[in-house]
Design a protein around this motif. Structure first.
Motif, mmCIF file in Angstrom:
data_model
loop_
_atom_site.group_PDB
_atom_site.id
_atom_site.type_symbol
_atom_site.label_atom_id
_atom_site.label_comp_id
_atom_site.label_asym_id
_atom_site.label_seq_id
_atom_site.Cartn_x
_atom_site.Cartn_y
_atom_site.Cartn_z
ATOM 1 N N GLU A 180 21.806 -4.768 43.111
ATOM 2 C CA GLU A 180 20.980 -5.921 42.755
ATOM 3 C C GLU A 180 19.668 -5.424 42.179
ATOM 4 O OE1 GLU A 180 20.720 -8.140 46.376
ATOM 5 O OE2 GLU A 180 22.580 -9.242 45.980
ATOM 6 N N ILE A 181 19.270 -6.032 41.059
ATOM 7 C CA ILE A 181 18.051 -5.614 40.357
ATOM 8 C C ILE A 181 17.074 -6.776 40.343
ATOM 9 C CG2 ILE A 181 17.092 -4.802 38.171
ATOM 10 C CD1 ILE A 181 19.896 -3.659 37.548
ATOM 11 N N SER A 182 15.879 -6.539 40.857
ATOM 12 C CA SER A 182 14.815 -7.556 40.831
ATOM 13 C C SER A 182 14.141 -7.508 39.457
ATOM 14 C CB SER A 182 13.800 -7.279 41.937
ATOM 15 O OG SER A 182 12.707 -8.166 41.834
ATOM 16 N N THR A 183 14.187 -8.630 38.732
ATOM 17 C CA THR A 183 13.652 -8.675 37.369
ATOM 18 C C THR A 183 12.214 -9.159 37.373
ATOM 19 O OG1 THR A 183 14.543 -10.888 37.064
ATOM 20 C CG2 THR A 183 15.952 -9.059 36.405
ATOM 21 N N PRO A 184 11.441 -8.866 36.302
ATOM 22 C CA PRO A 184 10.015 -9.252 36.270
ATOM 23 C C PRO A 184 9.777 -10.756 36.436
ATOM 24 C CG PRO A 184 10.492 -7.653 34.546
ATOM 25 C CD PRO A 184 11.796 -8.026 35.144
ATOM 26 N N GLY A 185 10.735 -11.575 36.064
ATOM 27 C CA GLY A 185 10.565 -13.018 36.181
ATOM 28 C C GLY A 185 10.755 -13.549 37.588
ATOM 29 N N GLY A 186 11.071 -12.670 38.535
ATOM 30 C CA GLY A 186 11.273 -13.105 39.913
ATOM 31 C C GLY A 186 12.729 -13.323 40.279
ATOM 32 N N GLY A 187 13.621 -13.179 39.332
ATOM 33 C CA GLY A 187 15.041 -13.361 39.620
ATOM 34 C C GLY A 187 15.696 -12.076 40.079
ATOM 35 N N VAL A 188 16.950 -12.181 40.455
ATOM 36 C CA VAL A 188 17.734 -11.035 40.874
ATOM 37 C C VAL A 188 18.992 -10.963 40.013
ATOM 38 C CG1 VAL A 188 19.046 -9.957 42.732
ATOM 39 C CG2 VAL A 188 16.870 -11.069 43.240
ATOM 40 N N TYR A 189 19.194 -9.818 39.359
ATOM 41 C CA TYR A 189 20.386 -9.631 38.540
ATOM 42 C C TYR A 189 21.411 -8.828 39.329
ATOM 43 C CZ TYR A 189 23.446 -8.231 34.727
ATOM 44 O OH TYR A 189 24.551 -8.040 33.947
ATOM 45 N N CYS A 190 22.626 -9.350 39.439
ATOM 46 C CA CYS A 190 23.714 -8.672 40.148
ATOM 47 C C CYS A 190 24.524 -7.847 39.149
ATOM 48 C CB CYS A 190 24.604 -9.694 40.857
ATOM 49 S SG CYS A 190 23.746 -10.644 42.123
ATOM 50 N N LEU A 191 24.421 -6.536 39.238
ATOM 51 C CA LEU A 191 25.081 -5.643 38.291
ATOM 52 C C LEU A 191 26.527 -5.392 38.714
ATOM 53 C CD1 LEU A 191 24.600 -3.675 35.808
ATOM 54 C CD2 LEU A 191 24.392 -1.889 37.532
ATOM 55 N N THR A 192 27.444 -5.591 37.787
ATOM 56 C CA THR A 192 28.853 -5.265 37.993
ATOM 57 C C THR A 192 29.294 -4.270 36.915
ATOM 58 O OG1 THR A 192 29.725 -7.002 36.552
ATOM 59 C CG2 THR A 192 29.208 -7.625 38.835
ATOM 60 N N MET A 193 30.555 -3.892 36.943
ATOM 61 C CA MET A 193 31.082 -3.007 35.893
ATOM 62 C C MET A 193 31.382 -3.771 34.611
ATOM 63 S SD MET A 193 33.662 -0.301 37.721
ATOM 64 C CE MET A 193 34.163 -1.180 39.189
ATOM 65 N N LEU A 194 31.374 -5.089 34.654
ATOM 66 C CA LEU A 194 31.781 -5.923 33.518
ATOM 67 C C LEU A 194 30.565 -6.424 32.746
ATOM 68 C CD1 LEU A 194 33.982 -7.527 31.953
ATOM 69 C CD2 LEU A 194 33.684 -9.350 33.644
#
Length: 587
Positions: A180-194
């Motif tokens: 999980e990556i915390s983005t500058p806008g306050g959101g969380v990006y869930c990284l997958t292989m796709l």
């Protein structure tokens, strides 16, 4: 077929692969839509108020006016995940093996086949840890896609931030969240292989670099006379039967690219079948593994939907860009761009657009440039270096190289391998004409040849080409007055030119020794030919007739050296040079 009543997002007109729909005010250009009750895949190619023109990538037979058109909200995209290498897709990235298992030998309309397989697990090794700052393109994990290719899991373009959590090393599916990556806008990006990426949009890079390294193919006429750089673009034009597909097969089999993307756009199905049957049996000379372990096949043959043929080259180049971003050197074989251009002409005719030369659309040139400009050597977002080399076959009708596809292609490539009908009919393969072909990469690659083969390599190349040019001029004279009227030094040029043509330029694709020739052997072959020419020239000037030189059998011996001396026997060339010197000194 015209509308008998308009409704919201409904088909109003059908003209082959082109469908018009009404009530589509919310749709966007290049958006993927599902057409009709069977959910045929289409792409919006024109918008006029609430009327959308849709290019349908499946057969439209049986569609009727009034059937629904459903927007997906996404552009035509490819799904990027492990499982691409070694697979075969159609022009819009549907896996043909999976379709075959599900539906048999024929592709039904509207078929939904999952790619990548959501249940297949891949052993993932994490390279990043919680607290790391990540930027777009950064490699954060990896898995072994095939024994030859390591799949690098990258942060998608446009995503930056700090890693909040990371899963441990283990087996995961392509949809599992790896970190999980915390983005500058306050959101969380869930990284997958796709990842998904629009096929008509080039993937970003930091810098386009100068091409400085050749794509080594093991084919003498290419590597020595008309080399192409890694990151370059080349065309192979030729009429029917001159060996375009065979030449591309050889380049795909033996070139030192890390990954091959072979696009069959509009050629006959039996040619793709040959690739499918041959490549699993072929062994990669670098690794000793099957070539399919570094190959992707995209098939949209002449009996498949014409609209999908137009999309197939964009699908192929997008897959290539994805692996380029991992730091790989990728080579694309497009066979053939003429059939692809005919698909453009077909769609343009259905759209009732004003035709340009020979019925092709006026935007043919810009579409070709969009494709070929995606070749290049680049510094990726993650600071790795990768390249895409594009080699496109062109099939001008009757071998007329003045037709629009060939002429427009020449504007965007720097390497032109013209296939000659007379050479092909004489069973001289590769049938690349050494007088009308050219490579503009020679100057930028000269330093690489000096450092990695021999400083004399390019000088030898120039001297061989000069002999061939002189031979061509003398051949015209011989047709008029016969060879007996020529002085012996000119007869020597004819004999040496013949030795170069038959012993160096002609290459046996099915011969175990001659099918692939390393650069060092190519250099030594040139050295032997030039040594024989120079020594023979010296003794001819001393008055020895050329007939005596021919009687030694040396010219026949150097023609056969490509078969008689194996790639790992360089000492045999020294023996041959000594034999030449001894034979000529005895005259």
């Amino acid at each position: 077929m015209d509308s008998i009543g308009a409704g919201k997002s409904q088909i109003s007109r059908i003209n082959g692969p082109v469908v018009k729909a009404r009530g589509t005010s919310g749709m966007k250009m290049h958006e993927t839509v599902l057409v009709g009750d069977k959910n045929l895949i289409g792409e919006v190619i024109s918008l006029d108020k609430d009327i959308a023109t849709i290019q349908v990538y499946e057969v439209t037979t049986g569609l009727t006016v009034g059937e629904p058109v459903k927007p997906t909200g996404k552009p035509l995209s490819v799904r990027l995940a492990p499982g691409i290498i070694g697979n075969i897709f159609d022009g819009i990235e549907r896996p043909l093996r999976n379709i075959g298992e599900k539906s048999g030998a024929f592709i039904p309309r509207g078929v939904e086949v999952e790619f990548p397989n959501a249940d297949e697990k891949w052993p993932v090794h994490m390279l990043a840890k919680p607290g790391d700052n990540v930027t777009e393109g950064m490699i954060v994990a990896e898995t072994q896609e095939t024994p030859l290719i390591k799949f690098k899991i990258m942060v998608p373009p446009g995503i930056n931030g700090k890693i909040v959590s990371v899963k441990p090393d283990g087996d995961y599916t392509v949809n599992d969240t790896l970190m999980e990556i915390s983005t500058p806008g306050g959101g969380v990006y869930c990284l997958t292989m796709l990842q998904e990426w629009p096929v008509r949009k080039p993937r970003p890079c930091l810098e386009r670099m100068v091409v400085t390294e050749p794509l080594v193919t093991g084919q003498r006429v290419v590597d020595t006379f008309f080399p192409i750089g890694k990151g370059g673009a080349a065309a192979i034009p030729g009429s029917f039967g001159t060996g375009k597909t065979m030449t591309q097969h050889q380049l795909a089999k033996w070139s030192d690219a890390d990954i091959i993307v072979y696009i069959g756009c509009g050629e006959r199905g039996n040619e793709m079948t040959e690739v499918l049957e041959d490549f699993p049996k072929l062994i990669d000379p670098k690794s000793g593994r099957p070539l399919m372990e570094r190959t992707v096949l995209i098939a949209n043959t002449s009996n498949m939907p014409v609209a999908a043929r137009e999309a197939s080259i964009y699908t192929g180049v997008t897959l290539a860009e994805f692996y380029r971003d991992m730091g790989y050197n990728v080579a694309i074989m497009a066979d053939s761009t003429s059939r692809w251009a005919e698909a453009l002409r077909e769609i343009s005719g259905r759209l009732e657009e004003m035709p340009a030369e020979e019925g092709f659309p006026a935007y043919l040139s810009s579409r070709l440039s969009e494709f070929y400009e995606r070749a290049g050597k680049v510094r990726n977002l993650n600071n790795t270096t990768g390249s895409i080399t594009i080699i496109g076959a062109v099939s001008p009708q009757g071998g007329d190289f003045s037709e629009p596809v060939t002429q427009n292609t020449r504007r965007y490539i720097r390497c032109f391998w013209e296939l000659d009908r007379q050479l092909a009919y004489a069973r001289h393969y590769p049938a690349i004409n050494w007088l009308s072909s050219y490579s503009e990469y020679v100057d930028t690659l000269e330093k690489w040849y000096d450092e990695n083969v021999d400083p004399r390599f390019m000088d030898y190349r120039s001297r061989l080409l000069k002999i061939l040019q002189e031979e061509s001029k003398l051949t015209e004279i011989v047709k008029l007055i016969g060879s007996d009227m020529l002085p012996d030094d000119q007869k020597l040029v004819l004999e040496t030119g013949k030795a170069i043509r038959l012993g160096f330029l002609q290459q046996g694709a099915f011969h175990p020794v001659d099918t692939y020739v390393p650069l060092q052997k190519q250099f030594m072959m040139m050295e032997v030919i030039l040594m024989l020419y120079e020594r023979a020239y010296e003794i001819i000037r001393r008055g020895v007739p050329i007939a005596q030189i021919k009687n030694t059998g040396l010219f026949d011996e150097i023609i056969k050296m490509k078969y008689n001396i194996k790639n790992d026997e360089p000492e045999r060339f020294e023996e041959l040079k000594k034999r030449i010197a001894d034979s000529l000194n005895g005259l």
